[in-house]
Structure formats: C-alpha cells, structure tokens
Design an enzyme around this catalytic site. Sequence first.
Site, PDB file in Angstrom:
ATOM      1  N   THR A  13      47.969  46.967  44.065  1.00 32.85           N
ATOM      2  CA  THR A  13      47.211  48.250  43.424  1.00 32.85           C
ATOM      3  C   THR A  13      46.231  48.714  44.278  1.00 32.85           C
ATOM      4  O   THR A  13      45.972  50.092  44.665  1.00 32.85           O
ATOM      5  CB  THR A  13      46.682  47.580  41.970  1.00 32.85           C
ATOM      6  OG1 THR A  13      47.595  46.952  41.380  1.00 32.85           O
ATOM      7  CG2 THR A  13      45.938  48.921  41.426  1.00 32.85           C
ATOM      8  N   GLU A 129      31.882  46.491  47.621  1.00 34.79           N
ATOM      9  CA  GLU A 129      31.674  47.508  46.558  1.00 34.79           C
ATOM     10  C   GLU A 129      32.751  47.218  45.477  1.00 34.79           C
ATOM     11  O   GLU A 129      32.273  47.470  44.322  1.00 34.79           O
ATOM     12  CB  GLU A 129      31.392  48.691  47.148  1.00 34.79           C
ATOM     13  CG  GLU A 129      31.100  49.650  46.259  1.00 34.79           C
ATOM     14  CD  GLU A 129      29.794  49.614  45.609  1.00 34.79           C
ATOM     15  OE1 GLU A 129      28.731  49.785  46.283  1.00 34.79           O
ATOM     16  OE2 GLU A 129      29.606  49.514  44.491  1.00 34.79           O
ATOM     17  N   VAL A 132      32.820  44.814  41.837  1.00 38.39           N
ATOM     18  CA  VAL A 132      32.354  45.004  40.577  1.00 38.39           C
ATOM     19  C   VAL A 132      32.397  46.451  40.203  1.00 38.39           C
ATOM     20  O   VAL A 132      32.045  47.494  41.195  1.00 38.39           O
ATOM     21  CB  VAL A 132      30.748  44.609  40.610  1.00 38.39           C
ATOM     22  CG1 VAL A 132      30.334  44.723  39.169  1.00 38.39           C
ATOM     23  CG2 VAL A 132      30.733  43.331  40.879  1.00 38.39           C
ATOM     24  N   ILE A 136      32.835  52.573  40.473  1.00 41.95           N
ATOM     25  CA  ILE A 136      31.278  52.885  40.325  1.00 41.95           C
ATOM     26  C   ILE A 136      30.705  52.608  41.444  1.00 41.95           C
ATOM     27  O   ILE A 136      30.864  51.137  41.671  1.00 41.95           O
ATOM     28  CB  ILE A 136      30.807  52.263  38.966  1.00 41.95           C
ATOM     29  CG1 ILE A 136      31.891  52.545  37.728  1.00 41.95           C
ATOM     30  CG2 ILE A 136      29.437  52.528  38.687  1.00 41.95           C
ATOM     31  CD1 ILE A 136      31.468  51.926  36.338  1.00 41.95           C
ATOM     32  N   GLY A 187      49.501  48.172  30.195  1.00 46.29           N
ATOM     33  CA  GLY A 187      49.403  47.488  31.504  1.00 46.29           C
ATOM     34  C   GLY A 187      47.819  47.394  31.827  1.00 46.29           C
ATOM     35  O   GLY A 187      47.614  46.939  33.092  1.00 46.29           O
ATOM     36  N   GLU A 190      46.903  41.526  31.119  1.00 42.34           N
ATOM     37  CA  GLU A 190      47.754  40.483  31.878  1.00 42.34           C
ATOM     38  C   GLU A 190      48.603  40.174  30.693  1.00 42.34           C
ATOM     39  O   GLU A 190      48.257  40.089  29.492  1.00 42.34           O
ATOM     40  CB  GLU A 190      47.487  39.625  32.578  1.00 42.34           C
ATOM     41  CG  GLU A 190      46.249  39.908  33.685  1.00 42.34           C
ATOM     42  CD  GLU A 190      46.892  40.412  34.939  1.00 42.34           C
ATOM     43  OE1 GLU A 190      47.949  40.125  35.184  1.00 42.34           O
ATOM     44  OE2 GLU A 190      46.233  41.442  35.552  1.00 42.34           O
ATOM     45  N   ASP A 201      36.389  37.096  33.549  1.00 41.42           N
ATOM     46  CA  ASP A 201      36.524  38.579  34.610  1.00 41.42           C
ATOM     47  C   ASP A 201      35.133  39.196  34.576  1.00 41.42           C
ATOM     48  O   ASP A 201      34.501  39.251  35.765  1.00 41.42           O
ATOM     49  CB  ASP A 201      37.583  39.530  34.411  1.00 41.42           C
ATOM     50  CG  ASP A 201      37.543  40.784  35.156  1.00 41.42           C
ATOM     51  OD1 ASP A 201      37.849  40.802  36.187  1.00 41.42           O
ATOM     52  OD2 ASP A 201      36.904  41.805  34.629  1.00 41.42           O
ATOM     53  N   LYS A 205      31.818  39.274  37.519  1.00 41.32           N
ATOM     54  CA  LYS A 205      31.371  40.380  38.197  1.00 41.32           C
ATOM     55  C   LYS A 205      29.819  40.093  37.832  1.00 41.32           C
ATOM     56  O   LYS A 205      28.927  40.720  38.624  1.00 41.32           O
ATOM     57  CB  LYS A 205      31.722  41.630  37.413  1.00 41.32           C
ATOM     58  CG  LYS A 205      32.980  41.861  37.963  1.00 41.32           C
ATOM     59  CD  LYS A 205      33.892  43.216  36.873  1.00 41.32           C
ATOM     60  CE  LYS A 205      35.228  43.228  37.186  1.00 41.32           C
ATOM     61  NZ  LYS A 205      35.936  43.844  36.098  1.00 41.32           N
TER      62      LYS A 205
HETATM   63  P1  NAP Z   1      47.848  42.882  43.370  1.00 41.33           P
HETATM   64  O1  NAP Z   1      48.311  44.473  42.875  1.00 41.33           O
HETATM   65  O2  NAP Z   1      48.338  41.887  42.940  1.00 41.33           O
HETATM   66  O3  NAP Z   1      48.318  43.123  44.987  1.00 41.33           O
HETATM   67  C1  NAP Z   1      47.847  41.945  45.829  1.00 41.33           C
HETATM   68  C2  NAP Z   1      48.447  42.101  47.099  1.00 41.33           C
HETATM   69  O4  NAP Z   1      48.479  40.864  47.967  1.00 41.33           O
HETATM   70  C3  NAP Z   1      50.065  42.294  47.263  1.00 41.33           C
HETATM   71  O5  NAP Z   1      50.385  43.181  47.969  1.00 41.33           O
HETATM   72  C4  NAP Z   1      50.578  41.021  47.696  1.00 41.33           C
HETATM   73  O6  NAP Z   1      52.057  41.041  48.348  1.00 41.33           O
HETATM   74  C5  NAP Z   1      49.777  40.377  48.419  1.00 41.33           C
HETATM   75  N1  NAP Z   1      49.287  39.052  48.486  1.00 41.33           N
HETATM   76  C6  NAP Z   1      48.919  38.230  47.388  1.00 41.33           C
HETATM   77  N2  NAP Z   1      48.877  37.023  47.512  1.00 41.33           N
HETATM   78  C7  NAP Z   1      49.282  36.656  48.868  1.00 41.33           C
HETATM   79  C8  NAP Z   1      49.607  35.726  49.743  1.00 41.33           C
HETATM   80  N3  NAP Z   1      49.390  34.493  49.448  1.00 41.33           N
HETATM   81  N4  NAP Z   1      50.119  35.909  51.161  1.00 41.33           N
HETATM   82  C9  NAP Z   1      50.526  37.350  51.454  1.00 41.33           C
HETATM   83  N5  NAP Z   1      50.152  38.226  50.644  1.00 41.33           N
HETATM   84  C10 NAP Z   1      49.740  38.109  49.356  1.00 41.33           C
HETATM   85  O7  NAP Z   1      46.129  42.859  43.303  1.00 41.33           O
HETATM   86  P2  NAP Z   1      45.234  43.868  43.125  1.00 41.33           P
HETATM   87  O8  NAP Z   1      45.105  44.509  41.616  1.00 41.33           O
HETATM   88  O9  NAP Z   1      45.373  44.954  44.134  1.00 41.33           O
HETATM   89  O10 NAP Z   1      43.826  43.209  43.197  1.00 41.33           O
HETATM   90  C11 NAP Z   1      43.442  42.824  44.681  1.00 41.33           C
HETATM   91  C12 NAP Z   1      42.105  42.508  44.452  1.00 41.33           C
HETATM   92  O11 NAP Z   1      41.269  43.386  44.206  1.00 41.33           O
HETATM   93  C13 NAP Z   1      41.758  41.166  43.486  1.00 41.33           C
HETATM   94  O12 NAP Z   1      40.953  40.473  44.196  1.00 41.33           O
HETATM   95  C14 NAP Z   1      41.352  41.796  42.453  1.00 41.33           C
HETATM   96  O13 NAP Z   1      40.490  41.158  41.397  1.00 41.33           O
HETATM   97  C15 NAP Z   1      40.396  43.095  43.040  1.00 41.33           C
HETATM   98  N6  NAP Z   1      40.206  44.299  42.110  1.00 41.33           N
HETATM   99  C16 NAP Z   1      41.282  44.835  41.548  1.00 41.33           C
HETATM  100  C17 NAP Z   1      41.130  46.163  40.812  1.00 41.33           C
HETATM  101  C18 NAP Z   1      42.227  46.683  40.036  1.00 41.33           C
HETATM  102  O14 NAP Z   1      42.126  47.719  39.207  1.00 41.33           O
HETATM  103  N7  NAP Z   1      43.403  46.300  40.366  1.00 41.33           N
HETATM  104  C19 NAP Z   1      39.930  46.524  40.402  1.00 41.33           C
HETATM  105  C20 NAP Z   1      38.566  45.828  41.013  1.00 41.33           C
HETATM  106  C21 NAP Z   1      39.109  44.683  41.856  1.00 41.33           C
HETATM  107  P3  NAP Z   1      53.231  41.661  47.704  1.00 41.33           P
HETATM  108  O15 NAP Z   1      52.866  42.992  47.474  1.00 41.33           O
HETATM  109  O16 NAP Z   1      54.201  41.340  48.664  1.00 41.33           O
HETATM  110  O17 NAP Z   1      53.459  41.186  46.187  1.00 41.33           O
HETATM  111  N1  HSE Z   2      40.864  43.441  34.554  1.00 43.38           N
HETATM  112  C1  HSE Z   2      39.552  44.024  34.952  1.00 43.38           C
HETATM  113  C2  HSE Z   2      39.386  45.135  33.751  1.00 43.38           C
HETATM  114  C3  HSE Z   2      39.945  44.945  36.127  1.00 43.38           C
HETATM  115  O1  HSE Z   2      39.878  44.991  32.698  1.00 43.38           O
HETATM  116  O2  HSE Z   2      38.246  45.802  34.069  1.00 43.38           O
HETATM  117  C4  HSE Z   2      39.927  44.410  37.316  1.00 43.38           C
HETATM  118  O3  HSE Z   2      38.645  44.242  37.656  1.00 43.38           O
END
Ligand code: NAP
Ligand code: HSE
Length: 427
Positions: A13, A129, A132, A136, A187, A190, A201, A205
């Site tokens: 994502t 950045e 958290v 923002i 979505g 989880e 979570d 933060k």
């Molecule tokens: P995600 O959609 O699950 O994507 C994770 C990516 O990392 C995927 O491309 C996955 O590969 C790859 N990956 C994971 N484990 C791996 C491993 N062991 N070896 C190689 N590749 C690996 O996660 P996300 O939602 O983008 O979140 C990423 C980070 O940002 C997390 O720390 C999350 O807490 C943080 N974050 C997320 C959001 C949000 O809105 N989603 C907001 C703020 C912060 P594949 O694609 O091949 O599966």
């Molecule tokens: N699961 C978090 C939330 C998003 O609902 O705010 C990723 O930090």
Amino acid sequence: MEIIKIGFLGLGTVGSGACKILAGNAESIAKKVGARVEVAKILVRDPKKRRGIEVDRSLLTEKPWEVIGNSDIDIIVEVMGGTQPAKDYVIEAIKRGKSIVTANKDMMAIHGKELFSAADEYGTDLLFEGSVGGGIPIIRPLKHCLAANRLQEVIGIINGTTNYMLSKMTAEGSDFAEVLREAQQRGYAEADPSADVEGFDAARKLSILASIAFNTRVTLNDVFVEGISGITSEDIAYARELKYIIKLLGIAKDTGDGVEARVHPCFIPQTHPLASVNDVFNAIFVKGDAVGDVMFFGRGAGDMPTGSAVAADIMEAARNRVRKITGISCTCYEEKKIKDIGDIESKYYLRLKVKDRPGVLASIAFALGEKNVSIASVLQKHTDGDMAEIVLVTHMVRERYIQGALEIIEQLTAVGEICSMIRVEGD
Ligand code: NAP
Ligand code: HSE
C-alpha cells in the site's frame, strides 16, 4: 542533473503510493531536490504478484541483498512492515552509509534508540514521518517548527479504524460487533483487528510522539493501553446525554513529575476540537509553552496520504545527500520518569448496575468518599425489575483512588455489576 538512487523494501500500500508520487511529480520533485530521484530496486516477497501499480518488473527482487547491498543505492525506503527482518535490513543499510526512510511505527516504537544510534554512528539520515498520522505532518513539525517550545501535551486520534468505528456507533447507535464487521468489509480493520481495536497501533504511534515531544525515550512498553472493545451503545448514549463524545485517544503529557503516556477511550466534551474529528480521519492536538494550542488534521492512513509523507522524507534525504549533510537526529537527550497509570489524575465516568432499594446510592457514595473521590454528577435511569443503572461522573482524582473505591464497590451486595469506567479528558 545528479541522480539519487532509491531502493524500496516493500511495494504494498505505502510503497506503491510513494512510487506513484515520485513518478507522477518527478519534474517538480527534481527541481525541489536539486537532483533526480530514481527507483533502482524493489524488494518484494513475490515478484510475480499482480500489483495495483505499473512497475518495471526488472526492478523487483526477492533478494534483500540486491537492495541493501547495492552500492549504487543512496536511500533505502523501508515500507515492508513488522519489526523483523525490517530492523536487521535497516541496520545493515545504515552500516553501508545509506539514508533511511521508513513508515514503520512498530520498528520505530520498539527499536528507535538502536536505529538512531546506528544512524548517528554512520552519519546517515533516519526519517519516519509516515509512521504516525499517515499523511499528516507531525514528526517534522515537532522536531522543527515547534522545537523552541517546551511541549506540555500531545493528544491525538491516531487510529483511523477505531475512529471510524466510534463515529459509526455514535451516529447510528450500532453496537461494537456490528461496526467491526463493517470496518472489516471496508478494508479498514484487519481479519485479526486486535492491533487497532485493542489500542496497540495507537500506542506505537504515541510512544514515537511522546519521545519527540518530551525529548525522552518512551517505548511501547511504557504506554498504558486499553482498547475500545468494552465500549457499548449504552456508554455512547450516556456520553451524548452528558454532552460528551467517546473517542480513543493517545495522551502524552509532561506534568513536571514525569511523563504520562496512555491510550484509552475517553469522554471528551462535544465542544472539544477533537470531538468533531470523525470517520477514518486522524488529528493531533499539541500544547506548547510559547505557541499555545496547535492542531494537525488529515488522513492517517492509505496509499497516497502515507505515500505523501514517505515521498517528502525521500526528498529531504535526497536533498541532504546532494548537500552532503544529515538532518536532525535523535532528540531524546533527557531521561524522564514514566508515570504509572495509578498516578495520573482524571475525571471518571462510572456506570453500575445496582439493586434499586434505599441506601444503595449512599453506600456507593460512601465508598467513593472513603477513597477521596468526589462526585460531580449522578444519574439514575433505566430500571429492570429490582435493578437500576447508576451513572456517576467524578471530579478530578488520582487513578489509584478510583481503583481503590471500585474494589470496595465491587464487594457491596447491592452492586450487581460495574459495567464501565471511562476517563474524562479535556473538560
Ligand atoms: P503491505 O501493503 O502489507 O506491503 C508490504 C510490502 O512489503 C509488500 O510489497 C510485501 O511484498 C513486502 N514484504 C513484506 N515482508 C517482506 C519480506 N519479509 N521480504 C520481502 N518483502 C516483504 O504494507 P503497507 O500497508 O504498505 O505498510 C507498510 C509499512 O507502513 C508498515 O510498517 C505499516 O505499519 C506502515 N504504515 C502503513 C499505513 C497504511 O495506510 N497502510 C499507514 C502508515 C504506516 P509482496 O507485495 O510481494 O507481498
Ligand atoms: N491501522 C491504522 C489505522 C493505519 O487504522 O489508523 C495504519 O497506521
């Protein structure tokens, strides 16, 4: 123009969002940085997977070393998530002199100190950045724009899923299980929703925010955590009647005798600036001795909002590489005591089921009085047979006193159940 090469660890994502922004705004980004930013390699679990982004397949690899060990790469963008192997990959990259950009709150909340020590030792940037509040701006404002203040409070709605759920419960009177199902269908939550609904979570933060705000290391284990799974439609209705609204807040305060760091549901006045932050939105309220009150509001998650924060960090790291400097590093130069939850002071909302007979309210009031708890208001409403529901709001009191009073109240034969105890904030 100089080219700064980027290696991504993860293209989910957040990684996809950041890549779309780097490609879509490449021209203006190059002008602002003074160099072209080019994605050179991307680590994924499965290079053959279909992705919601057009990407040159030759950039994808499942071999971490092709990214971390690649001597052409200047900046590593860690957006794979989890603490391991992410932390080991980041440390290895730092040792090779690469700047780090991450959105990983789990890793920063637990291993922040170790990562900063390594970044300082090897003279690299560590920017986070996106970890958290998604899109923002909050880390940079705390570290830069508000740096001249002695910050006293950081209070925020820092989890979008639970804010969506509580907003729905408030607007529609629906119960927890119903809105959780809906959050999962959309979505937001989880399949295992515990990280969001149990407050973990938000706690990660908050530990990051508190560490920066008060210049002292606050780790995940220092944060008191209580989630929203115990919040009922009855509590939501009483909150409305008493002119409050229920929100899951992350609260960090520097009270002079220590630092409070806690995540739990709160009654906040309907007139409080955080009360009107609904749906999946996040907001963070900061109080400083010079600036007064400041509030940051926006989307706390999602590919493009979080990608926006990550892309801006990439730009800062790239700019610093062009100028051969590093930016501000760890600011935890103090060692402040973390307060036990028993030592915080708050007002409390209590909801009890009791026998509807003479003297019961007096016995409850007596137990509260014994522990120095003063009552601000009482409400008795629904009766069901010989049982009645009593709702009390207290004046400010130390938490260990209210806990002591509840231990006595629990033993009273006329008390059927202590249904809820919710802290009241921001009155
Ligand atoms: P995600 O959609 O699950 O994507 C994770 C990516 O990392 C995927 O491309 C996955 O590969 C790859 N990956 C994971 N484990 C791996 C491993 N062991 N070896 C190689 N590749 C690996 O996660 P996300 O939602 O983008 O979140 C990423 C980070 O940002 C997390 O720390 C999350 O807490 C943080 N974050 C997320 C959001 C949000 O809105 N989603 C907001 C703020 C912060 P594949 O694609 O091949 O599966
Ligand atoms: N699961 C978090 C939330 C998003 O609902 O705010 C990723 O930090």
